[in-house]
Write a protein that holds these residues in place. Sequence first.
Motif: not given
Length: 472
Positions: A63-73, A75-79, A108-115
């Motif tokens: 399994k691959i996890v992408v975290a951090g600032c680029l993921a926050q910026k 979001k869905e574009l990474v997946a 599909k990618a599981e995603m979670e973001f807070l603002d």
Amino acid sequence: MNVHDSERIAGILSEVGYEASNSIDTADVVVLNTCCIRENADNKLYGNLGHLSALKAERPGMKIVVAGCLAQKDKELVAKKAPYVDVVVGTFNLSSIPDLLSRADGSKAEMEFLDAPKEYDEVSSIAMKRESSISAWVSIQTGCNNSCAFCIVPSVRGKEVSRPFQDIVDEVRLLARSGVREVTLLGQNVNSYGRDITLSLRKGEIEGDLERWSGERWLLDPRPRVRPLFSDLLRAVGSVKGISRVRFTSPHPKDMVIETFEAMSETEAVCEQLHFPLQSGSDRVLSEMRRGYSSAKYLERLRLARSIVPDLAVSTDIIVGFPGESDEDFKDTLRVVEEANFDGAFTFIFSPRPGTRAAEMTQSFIDPEIVQTRFDALKEVVEVSALGKHEARVGRVEEVLVEGSSKRDSSVLSGRTRQNKLVHFVPPSDLELSEGDLIGVRIGSAAPHFLRGEVDRVISRPRVRQSIALKP
């Protein structure tokens, strides 16, 4: 901040049963904790994901996890760009990684973001797996309230949220009891730490244990005003038994006040080191950058710092090629850098980040060849001043905290001075040294980025000793 977050992610995964792997080829979970300060970080992420795609094809269970600032910026574009990614999680959701991993089934990618950041009560309780047993990052705030034209941090880290004063001190006490000798207080703008707390206290928005939030000094002030608590925090952390060194990064010149310099000078454990980002020596460019100070004001505060804190080493950040930077602007930067006489500098070529004001100044972008020429000229000036600062230390006995073997030569040990100077030395054959030892090293030679010397004496040993394996 990114390194600190990686330690938190490692701690979170360790708590639920994962163990660190020595090889990406055998790992069940690969976490890419990203940064988005400069454009090459984007390219690096997707390049690494491309390599992992082939690896995952061979091992579908990985399994691959992408975290951090680029993921926050992004979001869905990474997946979208890498549909084989299993989890995408933002900067404020690190504690959710185990749950997201358990739900990821490959469809599909599981995603979670807070603002915005979670309450610090929750954030500070997250487990930590630290890379060093003697030095530790200690987060004191998240986010940033500044609006620098080139910086994407506020949009991916949110507004400033200060951690309760006593929680920080308590964490440092726990670290000291575990053998940590050096802590670095970490924030996007550390010298504004606590302003949001004292504002909330004045408004009556905080109830319960007020001292936990502000510390004792602010509460005992006859006229407690809305102000940062950073100088108070330096004094409190510096008084923790067992902590030999306290550092901090990074402050903002416009918010730096004399109380911070006084706390540095009067608190023995606080190191004589200041990272003081200049960014440009041109007043016109500083205004375009929205930095909130002039070159004269910067130099004035630098002189004040050096007059209050003896033997202070100062490093900085400088951006070359900000949109519209003229030859005269760059000459101003060289002039200020020469006058400041830095011990070192992190120099960067301007990198437009989507969503920032500077990224929209496309008509003013500068020819890359011109920028590279300026960058090389600046680097030369910085290295001259850095070498001069280091050569002035030849013959002195410096207090060095032993870190371990040199990366280039395992028969050589390395450590850092209170001024954060890297020192290489060969340990005497009759002296056993351990990670965390404080020793005196007589400096014999200097280079722009490090010093070399010989062990003069052992100053003190840590309560928890970590042996160092040396190879011939």
